[in-house]
Design a protein around this motif. Structure first.
Motif, PDB file in Angstrom:
ATOM      1  N   SER A 224      14.403   7.777 -39.109  1.00  0.00           N
ATOM      2  CA  SER A 224      14.453   7.015 -37.861  1.00  0.00           C
ATOM      3  C   SER A 224      15.562   7.439 -36.898  1.00  0.00           C
ATOM      4  CB  SER A 224      14.549   5.523 -38.155  1.00  0.00           C
ATOM      5  OG  SER A 224      13.361   5.105 -38.810  1.00  0.00           O
ATOM      6  N   PRO A 225      16.796   7.673 -37.362  1.00  0.00           N
ATOM      7  CA  PRO A 225      17.845   8.044 -36.392  1.00  0.00           C
ATOM      8  C   PRO A 225      17.487   9.289 -35.585  1.00  0.00           C
ATOM      9  CG  PRO A 225      18.840   7.423 -38.474  1.00  0.00           C
ATOM     10  CD  PRO A 225      17.345   7.482 -38.706  1.00  0.00           C
ATOM     11  N   ALA A 226      16.930  10.310 -36.228  1.00  0.00           N
ATOM     12  CA  ALA A 226      16.566  11.534 -35.503  1.00  0.00           C
ATOM     13  C   ALA A 226      15.434  11.256 -34.514  1.00  0.00           C
ATOM     14  CB  ALA A 226      16.153  12.636 -36.491  1.00  0.00           C
ATOM     15  N   PHE A 227      14.474  10.435 -34.925  1.00  0.00           N
ATOM     16  CA  PHE A 227      13.357  10.086 -34.052  1.00  0.00           C
ATOM     17  C   PHE A 227      13.856   9.315 -32.829  1.00  0.00           C
ATOM     18  CE2 PHE A 227       9.929   6.973 -32.998  1.00  0.00           C
ATOM     19  CZ  PHE A 227       9.016   7.885 -32.479  1.00  0.00           C
ATOM     20  N   VAL A 228      14.698   8.311 -33.062  1.00  0.00           N
ATOM     21  CA  VAL A 228      15.255   7.499 -31.972  1.00  0.00           C
ATOM     22  C   VAL A 228      16.089   8.384 -31.047  1.00  0.00           C
ATOM     23  CG1 VAL A 228      16.918   5.649 -31.469  1.00  0.00           C
ATOM     24  CG2 VAL A 228      15.159   5.306 -33.225  1.00  0.00           C
ATOM     25  N   ASN A 229      16.923   9.236 -31.626  1.00  0.00           N
ATOM     26  CA  ASN A 229      17.767  10.127 -30.830  1.00  0.00           C
ATOM     27  C   ASN A 229      16.921  11.065 -29.973  1.00  0.00           C
ATOM     28  OD1 ASN A 229      20.408  11.205 -30.112  1.00  0.00           O
ATOM     29  ND2 ASN A 229      19.785  13.007 -31.271  1.00  0.00           N
ATOM     30  N   GLY A 230      15.884  11.637 -30.563  1.00  0.00           N
ATOM     31  CA  GLY A 230      15.034  12.572 -29.829  1.00  0.00           C
ATOM     32  C   GLY A 230      14.303  11.910 -28.672  1.00  0.00           C
ATOM     33  N   LEU A 231      13.728  10.745 -28.935  1.00  0.00           N
ATOM     34  CA  LEU A 231      12.945  10.060 -27.907  1.00  0.00           C
ATOM     35  C   LEU A 231      13.843   9.526 -26.789  1.00  0.00           C
ATOM     36  CD1 LEU A 231      10.349   9.032 -26.720  1.00  0.00           C
ATOM     37  CD2 LEU A 231      10.262   7.268 -28.482  1.00  0.00           C
ATOM     38  N   LEU A 232      14.959   8.896 -27.147  1.00  0.00           N
ATOM     39  CA  LEU A 232      15.866   8.395 -26.107  1.00  0.00           C
ATOM     40  C   LEU A 232      16.540   9.553 -25.366  1.00  0.00           C
ATOM     41  CD1 LEU A 232      17.480   5.260 -27.792  1.00  0.00           C
ATOM     42  CD2 LEU A 232      15.671   5.340 -26.069  1.00  0.00           C
ATOM     43  N   GLY A 233      16.821  10.637 -26.070  1.00  0.00           N
ATOM     44  CA  GLY A 233      17.392  11.814 -25.407  1.00  0.00           C
ATOM     45  C   GLY A 233      16.441  12.362 -24.351  1.00  0.00           C
ATOM     46  N   ARG A 234      15.146  12.361 -24.679  1.00  0.00           N
ATOM     47  CA  ARG A 234      14.133  12.808 -23.718  1.00  0.00           C
ATOM     48  C   ARG A 234      14.102  11.871 -22.508  1.00  0.00           C
ATOM     49  NH1 ARG A 234      11.823  16.182 -21.059  1.00  0.00           N
ATOM     50  NH2 ARG A 234       9.586  16.262 -20.800  1.00  0.00           N
ATOM     51  N   LEU A 235      14.123  10.573 -22.760  1.00  0.00           N
ATOM     52  CA  LEU A 235      14.122   9.608 -21.651  1.00  0.00           C
ATOM     53  C   LEU A 235      15.388   9.754 -20.808  1.00  0.00           C
ATOM     54  CD1 LEU A 235      12.691   6.393 -23.369  1.00  0.00           C
ATOM     55  CD2 LEU A 235      11.468   8.057 -21.949  1.00  0.00           C
ATOM     56  N   GLN A 236      16.513  10.046 -21.469  1.00  0.00           N
ATOM     57  CA  GLN A 236      17.768  10.249 -20.734  1.00  0.00           C
ATOM     58  C   GLN A 236      17.638  11.443 -19.791  1.00  0.00           C
ATOM     59  OE1 GLN A 236      21.217  10.684 -23.255  1.00  0.00           O
ATOM     60  NE2 GLN A 236      22.596  11.038 -21.537  1.00  0.00           N
TER      61      GLN A 236
END
Length: 140
Positions: free
Chosen positions: A120-132
């Motif tokens: 989950s942390p990598a998934f959350v980081n990747g998706l929010l990083g994309r939105l950022q």
């Protein structure tokens, strides 16, 4: 894994708990807050309420962004905790100017570490990083 230590960290964690409970019980998040205030001695931090209000108000838009950029993971297939953490992180990232973008992302990743699966942390980081990265165009 440590629990959040800052007041804001605790407020985020509590907001995730409230939003998760509301989704699981199919009730309004504000009813969960009211019940906790009436039936427990739990103090609900004003920032917790602000997060819950913000996520509820913007959920349709947030879910659209998450669905669009989650690459093969429909919202309904995500673990419920991840979905809630992503909604909170997205709200802070896109709609709360008081929280620096990097903090919004890292706090969501920390919540995923504490509350969800190893992936989950990598998934959350990747998706929010994309939105950022896309924030200027998403909010245009």
């Amino acid at each position: 894994m440590s629990a959040p230590t800052s007041a804001r960290g605790k407020a985020r964690r509590r907001a995730v708990d409230i939003l998760f409970e509301a989704e699981q019980r199919s009730v309004r998040a504000f009813d969960v807050i009211r019940d906790r205030r009436e039936k427990t001695d739990q103090v609900i931090n004003p920032y917790t309420v602000e997060i819950v209000q913000g996520v509820v108000a913007m959920q349709e838009q947030i879910d659209e962004f998450l669905s669009t950029y989650s690459q093969g993971w429909p919202l309904e297939r995500m673990p419920a905790v991840d979905r809630i953490v992503l909604r909170v992180g997205t709200w802070e990232l896109l709609y709360n100017d008081d929280v620096p973008d990097g903090v919004a992302v890292s706090e969501a990743v920390e919540l995923a570490k504490v509350l969800s699966t190893d992936e989950s942390p990598a998934f959350v980081n990747g998706l929010l990083g994309r939105l950022q990265q896309l924030k200027p165009t998403l909010l245009a």
